[in-house]
Every structure is written in structure tokens, then in C-alpha cells.
Design a protein around this motif. Structure first.
Motif, PDB file in Angstrom:
ATOM      1  N   GLU A  23       0.833  -1.199   0.000  1.00 45.60           N
ATOM      2  CA  GLU A  23       0.000   0.000   0.000  1.00 45.60           C
ATOM      3  C   GLU A  23       0.865   1.246   0.000  1.00 45.60           C
ATOM      4  O   GLU A  23       2.070   1.191   0.260  1.00 45.60           O
ATOM      5  CB  GLU A  23      -0.926  -0.026   1.211  1.00 45.60           C
ATOM      6  CG  GLU A  23      -1.887  -1.201   1.168  1.00 45.60           C
ATOM      7  CD  GLU A  23      -2.889  -1.182   2.303  1.00 45.60           C
ATOM      8  OE1 GLU A  23      -3.290  -0.079   2.728  1.00 45.60           O
ATOM      9  OE2 GLU A  23      -3.252  -2.264   2.760  1.00 45.60           O
ATOM     10  N   ILE A  24       0.260   2.384  -0.266  1.00 46.16           N
ATOM     11  CA  ILE A  24       0.963   3.653  -0.400  1.00 46.16           C
ATOM     12  C   ILE A  24       1.793   3.981   0.836  1.00 46.16           C
ATOM     13  O   ILE A  24       2.880   4.538   0.731  1.00 46.16           O
ATOM     14  CB  ILE A  24      -0.041   4.788  -0.742  1.00 46.16           C
ATOM     15  CG1 ILE A  24       0.685   6.064  -1.164  1.00 46.16           C
ATOM     16  CG2 ILE A  24      -0.987   5.032   0.400  1.00 46.16           C
ATOM     17  CD1 ILE A  24      -0.240   7.140  -1.684  1.00 46.16           C
ATOM     18  N   HIS A  25       1.325   3.597   2.015  1.00 48.54           N
ATOM     19  CA  HIS A  25       2.050   3.924   3.248  1.00 48.54           C
ATOM     20  C   HIS A  25       3.232   2.980   3.521  1.00 48.54           C
ATOM     21  O   HIS A  25       3.985   3.194   4.457  1.00 48.54           O
ATOM     22  CB  HIS A  25       1.105   3.954   4.453  1.00 48.54           C
ATOM     23  CG  HIS A  25       0.427   2.644   4.713  1.00 48.54           C
ATOM     24  ND1 HIS A  25      -0.860   2.403   4.311  1.00 48.54           N
ATOM     25  CD2 HIS A  25       0.858   1.509   5.314  1.00 48.54           C
ATOM     26  CE1 HIS A  25      -1.197   1.172   4.660  1.00 48.54           C
ATOM     27  NE2 HIS A  25      -0.164   0.612   5.264  1.00 48.54           N
ATOM     28  N   CYS A  63       7.420  12.264  -0.513  1.00 44.43           N
ATOM     29  CA  CYS A  63       6.004  12.079  -0.183  1.00 44.43           C
ATOM     30  C   CYS A  63       5.894  10.933   0.811  1.00 44.43           C
ATOM     31  O   CYS A  63       6.525   9.892   0.641  1.00 44.43           O
ATOM     32  CB  CYS A  63       5.220  11.758  -1.454  1.00 44.43           C
ATOM     33  SG  CYS A  63       3.469  11.465  -1.189  1.00 44.43           S
ATOM     34  N   ARG A  64       5.112  11.154   1.846  1.00 42.65           N
ATOM     35  CA  ARG A  64       4.818  10.094   2.815  1.00 42.65           C
ATOM     36  C   ARG A  64       3.310  10.038   3.023  1.00 42.65           C
ATOM     37  O   ARG A  64       2.638  11.068   3.029  1.00 42.65           O
ATOM     38  CB  ARG A  64       5.499  10.368   4.154  1.00 42.65           C
ATOM     39  CG  ARG A  64       6.989  10.147   4.108  1.00 42.65           C
ATOM     40  CD  ARG A  64       7.531  10.048   5.529  1.00 42.65           C
ATOM     41  NE  ARG A  64       8.961   9.908   5.523  1.00 42.65           N
ATOM     42  CZ  ARG A  64       9.597   8.761   5.686  1.00 42.65           C
ATOM     43  NH1 ARG A  64       8.937   7.655   5.862  1.00 42.65           N
ATOM     44  NH2 ARG A  64      10.906   8.714   5.674  1.00 42.65           N
ATOM     45  N   ALA A  65       2.821   8.828   3.199  1.00 47.39           N
ATOM     46  CA  ALA A  65       1.396   8.610   3.447  1.00 47.39           C
ATOM     47  C   ALA A  65       1.246   7.783   4.712  1.00 47.39           C
ATOM     48  O   ALA A  65       1.949   6.787   4.894  1.00 47.39           O
ATOM     49  CB  ALA A  65       0.767   7.886   2.264  1.00 47.39           C
ATOM     50  N   ARG A  66       0.362   8.213   5.582  1.00 42.63           N
ATOM     51  CA  ARG A  66       0.156   7.489   6.831  1.00 42.63           C
ATOM     52  C   ARG A  66      -1.255   7.753   7.331  1.00 42.63           C
ATOM     53  O   ARG A  66      -1.630   8.893   7.543  1.00 42.63           O
ATOM     54  CB  ARG A  66       1.191   7.948   7.860  1.00 42.63           C
ATOM     55  CG  ARG A  66       1.280   7.150   9.116  1.00 42.63           C
ATOM     56  CD  ARG A  66       2.089   5.874   9.071  1.00 42.63           C
ATOM     57  NE  ARG A  66       3.485   6.088   8.732  1.00 42.63           N
ATOM     58  CZ  ARG A  66       4.136   5.338   7.840  1.00 42.63           C
ATOM     59  NH1 ARG A  66       3.553   4.364   7.218  1.00 42.63           N
ATOM     60  NH2 ARG A  66       5.393   5.556   7.575  1.00 42.63           N
ATOM     61  N   GLU A  67      -2.036   6.693   7.457  1.00 40.41           N
ATOM     62  CA  GLU A  67      -3.379   6.748   8.043  1.00 40.41           C
ATOM     63  C   GLU A  67      -4.260   7.830   7.421  1.00 40.41           C
ATOM     64  O   GLU A  67      -4.907   8.605   8.110  1.00 40.41           O
ATOM     65  CB  GLU A  67      -3.284   6.938   9.555  1.00 40.41           C
ATOM     66  CG  GLU A  67      -2.588   5.777  10.251  1.00 40.41           C
ATOM     67  CD  GLU A  67      -2.448   5.969  11.747  1.00 40.41           C
ATOM     68  OE1 GLU A  67      -2.904   6.989  12.294  1.00 40.41           O
ATOM     69  OE2 GLU A  67      -1.861   5.072  12.377  1.00 40.41           O
ATOM     70  N   GLY A  68      -4.252   7.907   6.087  1.00 40.35           N
ATOM     71  CA  GLY A  68      -5.107   8.846   5.374  1.00 40.35           C
ATOM     72  C   GLY A  68      -4.539  10.244   5.211  1.00 40.35           C
ATOM     73  O   GLY A  68      -5.167  11.092   4.597  1.00 40.35           O
ATOM     74  N   THR A  95      -3.055   0.452  -7.384  1.00 34.62           N
ATOM     75  CA  THR A  95      -4.106   1.069  -6.589  1.00 34.62           C
ATOM     76  C   THR A  95      -4.278   2.514  -7.002  1.00 34.62           C
ATOM     77  O   THR A  95      -3.290   3.217  -7.233  1.00 34.62           O
ATOM     78  CB  THR A  95      -3.752   1.008  -5.091  1.00 34.62           C
ATOM     79  OG1 THR A  95      -3.502  -0.355  -4.732  1.00 34.62           O
ATOM     80  CG2 THR A  95      -4.876   1.535  -4.230  1.00 34.62           C
ATOM     81  N   ALA A  96      -5.525   2.978  -7.096  1.00 34.65           N
ATOM     82  CA  ALA A  96      -5.839   4.377  -7.397  1.00 34.65           C
ATOM     83  C   ALA A  96      -6.394   5.031  -6.138  1.00 34.65           C
ATOM     84  O   ALA A  96      -7.180   4.422  -5.403  1.00 34.65           O
ATOM     85  CB  ALA A  96      -6.847   4.467  -8.528  1.00 34.65           C
ATOM     86  N   ALA A 108      -4.167   9.798  -7.528  1.00 35.34           N
ATOM     87  CA  ALA A 108      -2.833   9.201  -7.460  1.00 35.34           C
ATOM     88  C   ALA A 108      -2.960   7.747  -7.868  1.00 35.34           C
ATOM     89  O   ALA A 108      -3.965   7.103  -7.581  1.00 35.34           O
ATOM     90  CB  ALA A 108      -2.254   9.316  -6.050  1.00 35.34           C
ATOM     91  N   ALA A 109      -1.933   7.243  -8.521  1.00 40.09           N
ATOM     92  CA  ALA A 109      -1.899   5.834  -8.907  1.00 40.09           C
ATOM     93  C   ALA A 109      -0.581   5.238  -8.449  1.00 40.09           C
ATOM     94  O   ALA A 109       0.473   5.835  -8.632  1.00 40.09           O
ATOM     95  CB  ALA A 109      -2.038   5.689 -10.418  1.00 40.09           C
TER      96      ALA A 109
END
Length: 136
Positions: A23-25, A63-68, A95-96, A108-109
């Protein structure tokens, strides 16, 4: 009882194989390029891509992604942009996500290559720009 276990075994194998999608995170993302959607011109690029884009501004953007929560950190200029992300669609190929950063909305993809031959990619389409990232 043995017959019941044998009946459900194939289903358990399929479910466990599907659950491993990254996943993104799971990654820290480093920008490779930023393109203007109007004409496709690369206006900024990371250090690794700078030789290929002589007219583009070189910058370090992560870029970082965490919990939305999505955070873009422009380390070159000392700026941070935050927003949100949520899954729109998830399949075998990637994933989109629906994203917002400030007042801007976009998509984002994310693509992960199962054989590990290429780095995972994240592409943000936001406010007239396409931001390309590789995952670490």
C-alpha cells in the motif's frame, strides 16, 4: 471434520495470496519529475534525473502517506504540504487514490512490480501537474 478442512483450504490459500498487496504507506516516495500537464514539459526533477532534463529545476521532494494523511516535503525550499488520501480502486496492477492537498483535488496511482525488477511508482495528478515518484 477433515473433509470440511479440505473443502476450505483452497479458499484460504486464495485469500492469503490476495492479502499481500503493498500500500501507499509502505514506502517513502522520492520525486523523479514534475510535468506541466498543459504541454508535458518537465519543470522540476530529482537529482538522479537531472542529466535528462537540463532545463528543469532540480529539487528534492518526498512524499509520505500514513493513516489517510499525505505529506509532501519540499526539502530544497523548506516547505511542507499536507493533504488526505483514500482508496478509489484496487486491483492486481495497482491502486488508485483520491487525494486532496490544500485546496487542490486530484488522483494518485501506485504500481508495484511483483518480480521486484523495477521500483514501485507513485504518480500524483494534481492541479495541472503530474508528479512522479519512486518508492524506497
Amino acid at each position: 471434520m477433515k473433509k470440511i478442512c479440505l473443502l476450505f483450504m483452497p479458499l484460504l490459500l486464495v485469500l492469503s495470496a490476495c492479502g499481500g498487496m503493498p500500500e501507499i504507506h509502505d514506502y517513502k516516495w522520492s520525486m523523479t519529475s514534475v510535468q506541466n500537464m498543459e504541454d508535458g514539459q518537465v519543470i522540476a526533477c530529482g537529482e538522479e534525473a537531472s542529466a535528462g532534463y537540463e532545463n528543469a529545476q532540480q529539487m528534492e521532494l518526498t512524499c509520505r502517506a500514513r493513516e489517510g494523511v499525505l505529506a509532501l516535503e519540499d526539502k530544497t525550499n523548506g516547505l511542507t504540504y499536507t493533504g488526505t488520501y483514500e482508496v478509489m480502486d484496487q486491483g492486481r496492477e495497482g491502486t488508485a487514490y483520491r487525494i486532496t492537498v490544500g485546496e487542490g483535488e486530484g488522483v494518485a496511482a501506485m504500481t508495484v512490480y511483483p518480480d521486484g525488477g523495477e521500483k514501485p511508482t507513485l504518480i500524483l495528478n494534481l492541479e495541472g501537474y503530474v508528479l512522479n515518484f519512486f518508492g524506497e
